[in-house]
Motif scaffolding. Structure first.
Motif, PDB file in Angstrom:
ATOM      1  N   THR C  43      50.497  49.912  16.736  1.00 47.28           N
ATOM      2  CA  THR C  43      49.799  49.165  17.778  1.00 47.28           C
ATOM      3  C   THR C  43      50.595  47.917  18.138  1.00 47.28           C
ATOM      4  O   THR C  43      51.001  47.158  17.260  1.00 47.28           O
ATOM      5  CB  THR C  43      48.391  48.760  17.308  1.00 47.28           C
ATOM      6  N   SER C 127      43.683  48.548  25.427  1.00 47.34           N
ATOM      7  CA  SER C 127      42.436  47.842  25.705  1.00 47.34           C
ATOM      8  C   SER C 127      42.724  46.366  25.807  1.00 47.34           C
ATOM      9  O   SER C 127      43.761  45.878  25.359  1.00 47.34           O
ATOM     10  CB  SER C 127      41.405  48.098  24.612  1.00 47.34           C
TER      11      SER C 127
ATOM     12  N   THR D  43      34.167  57.641  15.744  1.00 52.60           N
ATOM     13  CA  THR D  43      34.507  56.377  16.401  1.00 52.60           C
ATOM     14  C   THR D  43      34.761  55.300  15.354  1.00 52.60           C
ATOM     15  O   THR D  43      33.960  55.111  14.444  1.00 52.60           O
ATOM     16  CB  THR D  43      33.369  55.931  17.342  1.00 52.60           C
ATOM     17  N   GLY D  45      35.534  51.231  14.803  1.00 47.28           N
ATOM     18  CA  GLY D  45      35.336  49.971  15.508  1.00 47.28           C
ATOM     19  C   GLY D  45      35.561  48.771  14.617  1.00 47.28           C
ATOM     20  O   GLY D  45      35.564  48.879  13.392  1.00 47.28           O
ATOM     21  N   MET D 123      43.341  60.260  19.007  1.00 47.60           N
ATOM     22  CA  MET D 123      42.620  59.241  19.768  1.00 47.60           C
ATOM     23  C   MET D 123      42.489  59.674  21.213  1.00 47.60           C
ATOM     24  O   MET D 123      43.470  60.100  21.820  1.00 47.60           O
ATOM     25  CB  MET D 123      43.355  57.903  19.694  1.00 47.60           C
ATOM     26  N   CYS D 126      39.914  54.160  23.983  1.00 47.27           N
ATOM     27  CA  CYS D 126      39.471  52.962  23.282  1.00 47.27           C
ATOM     28  C   CYS D 126      38.964  51.981  24.308  1.00 47.27           C
ATOM     29  O   CYS D 126      39.331  52.022  25.482  1.00 47.27           O
ATOM     30  CB  CYS D 126      40.572  52.365  22.417  1.00 47.27           C
ATOM     31  N   SER D 127      38.079  51.126  23.894  1.00 47.21           N
ATOM     32  CA  SER D 127      37.539  50.122  24.799  1.00 47.21           C
ATOM     33  C   SER D 127      37.288  48.852  24.022  1.00 47.21           C
ATOM     34  O   SER D 127      37.200  48.855  22.800  1.00 47.21           O
ATOM     35  CB  SER D 127      36.249  50.602  25.449  1.00 47.21           C
ATOM     36  N   SER D 128      37.166  47.780  24.743  1.00 45.81           N
ATOM     37  CA  SER D 128      37.060  46.484  24.106  1.00 45.81           C
ATOM     38  C   SER D 128      36.205  45.578  24.959  1.00 45.81           C
ATOM     39  O   SER D 128      36.318  45.570  26.183  1.00 45.81           O
ATOM     40  CB  SER D 128      38.458  45.879  23.941  1.00 45.81           C
ATOM     41  N   THR D 150      35.941  46.063  19.505  1.00 51.06           N
ATOM     42  CA  THR D 150      36.847  47.089  19.994  1.00 51.06           C
ATOM     43  C   THR D 150      36.553  48.377  19.255  1.00 51.06           C
ATOM     44  O   THR D 150      36.342  48.376  18.044  1.00 51.06           O
ATOM     45  CB  THR D 150      38.312  46.673  19.748  1.00 51.06           C
ATOM     46  N   GLU D 151      36.536  49.480  19.994  1.00 43.80           N
ATOM     47  CA  GLU D 151      36.311  50.754  19.329  1.00 43.80           C
ATOM     48  C   GLU D 151      37.315  51.786  19.826  1.00 43.80           C
ATOM     49  O   GLU D 151      37.792  51.724  20.962  1.00 43.80           O
ATOM     50  CB  GLU D 151      34.874  51.234  19.515  1.00 43.80           C
ATOM     51  N   TYR D 152      37.637  52.706  18.945  1.00 44.25           N
ATOM     52  CA  TYR D 152      38.622  53.757  19.186  1.00 44.25           C
ATOM     53  C   TYR D 152      37.936  55.094  18.937  1.00 44.25           C
ATOM     54  O   TYR D 152      37.420  55.334  17.844  1.00 44.25           O
ATOM     55  CB  TYR D 152      39.813  53.598  18.245  1.00 44.25           C
TER      56      TYR D 152
END
Lengths: 157, 157, 157, 157, 157
Positions: C43, C127, D43, D45, D123, D126-128, D150-152
């Protein structure tokens, strides 16, 4: 509009059955008449609004979409959305020009996604920004409002 | 600029028809003259501004793009965008160096996406951040303004 | 560092031409000496800062990257970035351990992306989060500053 | 826990070598004993915290992960993370039920990603989200703190 | 509801074994009876709430999902979620119409993802917006609350 009517007619009459249904898999609605595939990007966006207040938890808080905007080459937008496209904010735009001021006559995002999918587009990314606008401090009884802008990028290769 | 003119000439005269149009599918504009494909990443970004106020719901709130920035290796940026690239903020940059200070002479994101697609790039991700800048408390008649920064990452493999 | 020098030598001398260039397509730089591919995630992140003020619209507002951080297994980070990796904040980390305190000696995100691509990684997601830090109310002449944290997740399978 | 021990034993003893290593490519760790692949989503996070203050620019601002949470079907979470999974906040959950209260005993996101990859997950998104929590106005010497979630999202097909 | 019961029966009795299990790979649950695949998009969303306060670091801060909303064509939503779909906020919607007011009777996102996966959908994107709602200034003992809206876009091609 004339543009969308033409596009609709083009799709229905020529592309899908140019010679009595013998088009085969090589001439889909995402191709132009001369066989060259018109690739490109179309971006769908909307501004969402949410109310944060005392009864915020009590309500189901469904997504509210006030208006779906369409950005991209005008000819692609007309091909995909036809007469469901509102071009009044950017009228008489030449086919090869780009616009960010078209919007749709319906408010269901998935309906827009499905129309894009039917024309050979697939979603490649989406992003979202949020912020909050507080109510004026003199009126504390008012609920707070925040808005977001979310966009979905589609591509046809 | 000389760089973009050379790149444009390279694409039009040599790569697309190096020997009278018999190039075949193996020599696309995304390849260099010696046949080795120049892979890499290019990031497109813009800062959006929105007004939140009394007539926010009344307006259509279309996307406003003030300037599209280009980040990546300078040779790739010049190959993709040619003379639509403004290099004035980072001039005389060697081809193998990186820049984050190029921007485009047009303001339609999808036009940039389409140019990247024509050069063999595809979007792999996008992200967006938002914040709000309140107007000064002494002037409450002014609408609130918030800005966002959105970027789109493209890759050619 | 010794680690990155060793990794660099490994890539250049052994992996790319283990027996005089006859490696073929089965032994790429993304594989270890015994032929087993070392898969994993890396990352890349950075904190961006933006100024919102009177001349915000006047400036081009290019992306500013103060420092690119690297998270993941130390051996993978060293293989990809070699001597452009700064390990001073997490020194003497065993190869099979993870770190979130490496950073790069350069500040161009796309340069990091390209290095990852050359080692067989591809971006799978990114993100971004944003917030704003207002200037102190006693000094209203100061511009507002907001920061964001953006990360890009890469995978080699 | 017993659950994770059983899962670990299952992977090591039965799935990877059900009949002396002759499993072949059809019986990977991502498959169950009867040959049916157990697909599903998991998920990952975390909540990140950042300090915005006078020395914010002076520090490297590495990512800080306090706790990695795991959401999904309990049997899948146990299969992937084994005895590195902390189930104390949702104990005795049946294998086919879902949980959002598991977390990991380590704090490196990429270690979690790699474990998921080893079990056949990849994956998909992802969002944040970010926000800021200001310090109390009576103590202006305190730095501002903001947090993000944040989660993936991972999938095995 | 009748709609979901019919859809469930359709999947179980006809599609999966239309003629004694000899369906073959061409008639999956994602296809309709006449063999035409019903493609489309479904969006899953939820509003998350988090508390920021003195004990924020002490708690594990697991994800809290109050309600999972479903957006898309009503026939697709019924096919995927069957009798776990709550249609009370948008009842008697024709099958070919779109809705953004369905929600699920369970609160585990991954359970929804798995159901979508079983019906042939895959996640193509997700996005998240966050904001904060401060507690009233007269009660500073109250913790701050912020909410987010996250959505996951699924597609079946």
């Amino acid at each position: 509009t004339l543009g969308s009517i033409n596009t609709q007619g083009l799709k229905g009459d020529f592309l899908r059955s140019p010679s009595g249904g013998a088009a085969g898999p090589l001439l889909t609605p995402s191709q132009s008449l001369d066989g060259s595939r018109r690739s490109g990007y179309i971006t769908i966006g909307y501004r969402g609004s949410y109310t944060i207040g005392r009864d915020a938890q009590a309500d189901a808080k469904f997504r509210r979409v006030a208006r779906i905007t369409v950005c991209g080459k005008t000819s692609l937008a007309k091909e995909v959305f036809g007469d469901t496209l509102n071009e009044s904010r950017d009228p008489d735009r030449p086919p090869e020009r780009y616009t960010s001021r078209y919007y749709l006559k319906f408010n269901f995002l998935e309906q827009a996604f499905d129309k894009l999918s039917e024309s050979g587009f697939h979603m490649v990314a989406c992003s979202s920004t949020g912020t909050c606008a507080f109510a004026s401090s003199t009126d504390q009884s008012e609920d707070k409002i925040w808005t977001s802008y979310t966009e979905y990028v589609f591509c046809r290769e």
